[in-house]
Design an enzyme around this catalytic site. Structure first.
Site, PDB file in Angstrom:
ATOM      1  N   LYS A  33     -89.842 -60.292 107.921  1.00  0.00           N
ATOM      2  CA  LYS A  33     -88.655 -59.592 108.378  1.00  0.00           C
ATOM      3  C   LYS A  33     -88.269 -59.986 109.800  1.00  0.00           C
ATOM      4  O   LYS A  33     -87.118 -60.358 110.071  1.00  0.00           O
ATOM      5  CB  LYS A  33     -88.935 -58.086 108.319  1.00  0.00           C
ATOM      6  N   THR A  34     -89.233 -59.899 110.691  1.00  0.00           N
ATOM      7  CA  THR A  34     -88.963 -60.212 112.089  1.00  0.00           C
ATOM      8  C   THR A  34     -88.524 -61.658 112.226  1.00  0.00           C
ATOM      9  O   THR A  34     -87.653 -61.990 113.023  1.00  0.00           O
ATOM     10  CB  THR A  34     -90.219 -59.970 112.937  1.00  0.00           C
ATOM     11  N   ASP A 225     -82.720 -53.806 113.768  1.00  0.00           N
ATOM     12  CA  ASP A 225     -84.052 -53.913 113.171  1.00  0.00           C
ATOM     13  C   ASP A 225     -84.483 -52.534 112.666  1.00  0.00           C
ATOM     14  O   ASP A 225     -84.017 -51.522 113.169  1.00  0.00           O
ATOM     15  CB  ASP A 225     -85.023 -54.405 114.257  1.00  0.00           C
ATOM     16  N   GLU A 226     -85.368 -52.496 111.721  1.00  0.00           N
ATOM     17  CA  GLU A 226     -85.925 -51.222 111.218  1.00  0.00           C
ATOM     18  C   GLU A 226     -84.817 -50.221 110.877  1.00  0.00           C
ATOM     19  O   GLU A 226     -84.877 -49.053 111.270  1.00  0.00           O
ATOM     20  CB  GLU A 226     -86.861 -50.595 112.267  1.00  0.00           C
ATOM     21  N   GLN A 256     -90.718 -48.379 103.824  1.00  0.00           N
ATOM     22  CA  GLN A 256     -91.523 -48.145 105.024  1.00  0.00           C
ATOM     23  C   GLN A 256     -90.865 -47.162 105.986  1.00  0.00           C
ATOM     24  O   GLN A 256     -91.151 -47.170 107.176  1.00  0.00           O
ATOM     25  CB  GLN A 256     -91.797 -49.473 105.737  1.00  0.00           C
ATOM     26  N   ARG A 621    -101.032 -53.060 105.292  1.00  0.00           N
ATOM     27  CA  ARG A 621    -101.477 -53.691 106.541  1.00  0.00           C
ATOM     28  C   ARG A 621    -102.584 -54.695 106.274  1.00  0.00           C
ATOM     29  O   ARG A 621    -102.899 -55.522 107.113  1.00  0.00           O
ATOM     30  CB  ARG A 621    -102.021 -52.648 107.539  1.00  0.00           C
TER      31      ARG A 621
END
Length: 760
Positions: A33-34, A225-226, A256, A621
């Site tokens: 994503k980043t 973002d997010e 998330q 994670r």
DNA sequence: ACCGTATTCAGCGCG
DNA sequence: TGAATACGGT
């Protein structure tokens, strides 16, 4: 210019290449994503877009910093530096320093952090003679914050029928009034709280068409973002800013979304396509992080949620090991088992400490793991303690800085006017507050001219106030003439803070002194920056001043860059803190009903779904191996109470678990609690939300079983054996017995959990 | 003004 | 349990 596309897979590439018009990137855990976001910015810059025309919003400073660093690697320093990239709060604070005068704020307004806000609310509650048990500052601030997030000012709050009713029903009818006073006090202190940074930005865009026009045309490209974590006011600001060009790109993962409790609205991402009908949706579904086992298990968990955007996360990675499952008799034993397992993995596979993370639901769980790791000499670090900028001594010195910059800053004044002690005590300050409120001016106004407001205090105190204000005024006067470091040092010593801390020779005192030194070093770094810039030939208008430093750090929360050395440790943190991170070996611990999922999440489907997303985040994670653990008994608020395995364990397909089915986590049916190996009951999965709510079952009159236990009785406990009841206290679900057991001595037990058997 | 004791309360936590 | 805060005595 480097060809940046070679680093991307096909899906990532098409998402990056799409620059104009609305788009949404749904990025599964570990799907890069980043990477998409950073490469998109880099791509825009490569295309010749002016960096000043790009706005990229993140949630944390860390995310912004890391993204900026990566963009610099891709396109070089010059362009990347000038992109407007930062957190919502820092970007909007920057805009408000320029435009805030239209709303009556100075360009040096203070920013109150949560602690300041709470103190102010606390003061208001005291002044209004309200019961602070009824009007708990935390609760009140929560209501006010919720209102601001939903763009409701105090006037609207006080006129809203539903709100009034809700507050009345809660027995707190005067919250609206507190809200009004709170806002007034912020105004007179020339201060904004965190929510105001968003709220006021929206008001600015809503009420001042020229401002709206200016920023709409400044920001040709808006990236967020997010996005799943945005709240209503953030959503509305983004809508406004993007309305002219609709070059908006949001990135996120609805699965998330774990910050609903602080106002994040998952609907923002779920209905983005409705908001922008031309939206192109990109889905990143390939996971690069985890094994097939982990990815499949995670998919199996999240599928239980009703509200989500359909996607199918897959991976090319190996199947990997099965998911471990540890069951411990108690929470401290859970610590031992996890530490033991880490030790074993380390030895077998020659791994560094840093390959491991222990993730828990609540901070309070960290202790058992700390102790167990320490016993085995395994290095660890706990994340999420008190951050540097929240420490008392740091806040004290910063309060002097803030007061020098903005004399009206009420919280800072209250904080330092008698620290170090200079004989201006509580009573005097109470009189100051009364006088200031009566005259409708800031505290500073009164303190710096007590006679004008006929302040009722002794002459000695008046003169002490005089020397205090003289000192602060002299700081203020030097703001523009001395550089930040010079002035900061001067303030630290002439305020008396340095001396006060120097005299404290306890280890804590020494460490506080060192913290002050560290803060001063940070100011020095900031100050030296200007020299570097001058050397590089950049135009530098003035020297770096202290107000510049404060504007820079006001919204910082971590000072993590300092201690980079020693990164080889096991990481302990909450799942919330782990979001965005990855570790080869992950232990998700405390998988018990009423802990994870949390007791507070059991009342609504929405909350439980958020809890499940949190579990999903935890599981995803892990890169190589995931281990889950739970304990049958856990210390809660000082007493050991039995716990049962989390329903979330049932959501993991048997095939992915290390343990065969016959030794699945025992389901506590409440019928019996010992022995018997086959605990699997088909009805388990169908449990309703209601059933879990134990307190409900134990209300007086509903279940009389516990009331049968009386002082003096002989009883038997499944673990502690026989004992005698010493005393009984409390009612209903809180009924407690103190029992003296023959084997283990005196224990206090919560009757609703203890299941004592009466012998005599 | 300051210190020791009593009392209370307990979720995750960005900026 | 234990941290944070309130209170009361010196």
């Amino acid at each position: 210019m480097k060809n940046i596309f070679q680093d991307l897979n096909k899906e990532q590439r098409v998402a990056v290449e799409h620059t104009d018009g609305p788009s949404m990137v749904i990025a599964g855990a570990g799907s890069g994503k980043t990477r998409v976001l950073t490469y998109k910015v880099a791509h825009l810059l490569n295309q010749g877009v002016d960096p000043f025309n790009i706005l990229a919003l993140t949630f944390t400073n860390k995310a912004a910093r890391e993204m900026k660093e990566r963009i610099i690697q891709l396109v070089g320093t010059g362009d990347a530096r000038n992109v407007w990239m930062g957190t919502f709060h820092s970007i909007f604070a920057r805009i408000l320093r320029i435009e805030g005068h239209r709303l009556g704020y100075g360009s040096n307004f203070s920013i109150y952090d949560t602690e300041d806000s709470k103190r102010l609310i606390n003061n208001i509650i005291k002044e209004q003679n309200l019961d602070k048990k009824v009007y708990a500052p935390n609760y009140v601030l929560g209501r006010i914050s919720g209102a601001k997030i939903n763009l409701m000012d105090d006037k609207q709050y006080n006129e809203n029928f539903e709100i009034i009713q809700a507050d009345k029903m809660a027995g707190k009818p005067r919250i609206g009034e507190i809200y009004t006073i709170y806002n007034k006090r912020l105004q007179s202190a020339d201060a904004m709280d965190f929510d105001d940074l968003l709220f006021n930005t929206y008001i600015l865009l809503e009420n001042f068409p020229d401002v709206l026009h200016k920023y709409q045309h400044k920001f040709h490209y808006v990236l967020v973002d997010e996005y799943q974590d945005t709240n209503h006011v953030q959503y509305m600001i983004i809508r406004k800013l993007a309305a002219a060009n609709e070059n908006i790109c949001v990135v996120g993962d609805d699965a998330q979304s774990i910050y609903g409790f602080r106002g994040a609205n998952i609907q923002n991402i779920l209905s983005f396509q409705r908001d922008y009908p031309d939206t192109i949706v990109f889905k990143l579904e390939q996971n690069y992080r985890s094994t097939k086992t982990i990815v499949s298990a995670a998919n199996g968990i999240i599928v239980n949620n009703k509200e989500q955007i359909f996607k199918e996360i897959w991976t090319n990675n190996d199947a990997g090991n099965k998911i471990g499952l540890l069951r411990a008799p108690t929470d401290s034993e859970e610590g031992n088992m996890v530490a033991g397992s880490i030790f074993e993995h380390m030895m077998n596979n020659q791994l560094p400490y840093s390959a491991f993370a222990i993730l828990y639901r609540t901070n309070a769980q960290s202790r058992a793991f700390e102790e167990a790791l320490r016993r085995r000499n395994i290095k660890y670090r706990i994340y999420g303690g008190l951050s540097f900028y929240k420490r008392k001594e740091i806040k004290d010195l910063l309060a002097y800085f803030r007061l020098a910059i903005n004399n009206r800053d009420e919280e800072s004044l209250q904080r330092v006017i008698n620290y170090p002690a200079r004989g201006i005590g509580k009573t005097s300050m109470e009189n100051v507050v009364i006088a200031a409120n009566a005259a409708g001016v800031s505290l500073w106004e009164v303190v710096s001219d007590p006679k004008k407001y006929s302040l009722q205090v002794h002459g000695g105190i008046i003169s002490r106030m005089g020397s205090f204000t003289t000192m602060i005024k002299s700081f203020s006067a030097q703001l523009k003439s001395r550089d930040a470091y010079d002035l900061a040092k001067h303030i630290a010593s002439s305020s008396g803070i340095l001396k006060d801390l120097y005299e404290d020779k306890t280890p804590e005192g020494v460490s506080r002194y060192e913290n002050i030194e560290e803060l001063l070093n940070a100011v020095k770094d900031f100050t030296d920056q200007s020299i570097a810039d001058q050397e590089s030939g950049e135009v530098q208008e003035d020297l770096k001043t202290l107000d510049g430093f404060m504007a820079d750090i006001a919204l910082l929360t971590d000072a993590d860059d300092k201690d980079k050395e020693d990164t080889n440790h096991v990481s302990l943190m909450t799942i919330h803190a782990a979001k965005g991170l990855e570790f080869p070996y992950v232990f998700v611990v405390g998988l018990e009903e009423n802990l994870f999922p949390s007791m507070m999440s059991l009342n609504s489907r929405e909350d439980l779904e958020e809890e499940r997303r949190l579990f999903y985040v935890a599981v995803t994670r892990a890169m190589k191996q995931l281990t889950l653990s739970y304990a049958d008994n856990r210390y809660k608020w000082g007493l050991l109470s039995p716990s049962e395995a989390s329903r979330f364990l049932e959501e993991i397909n048997e095939n992915f678990l290390e343990r065969p089915m016959h030794s699945r986590p025992k389901v506590n049916t409440g019928l019996k609690s010992t022995g018997s190996s086959g605990g699997f009951t088909p009805s388990f999965g169908k449990r309703t939300l209601k059933k879990i709510n134990k307190t409900e079952l134990s209300q007086p009159g509903y279940d009389t079983r516990e009331d049968d236990i009386q002082t003096g009785m002989e009883v038997e406990h499944q673990r502690f054996g026989k004992g005698k009841v010493v005393s009984i206290e409390g009612y209903g679900g809180n009924r407690k017995a103190t029992v003296f057991f023959q084997k283990v001595g005196q224990k206090q037990l919560l009757l609703k959990f203890a299941r004592l058997k009466v012998l005599k």
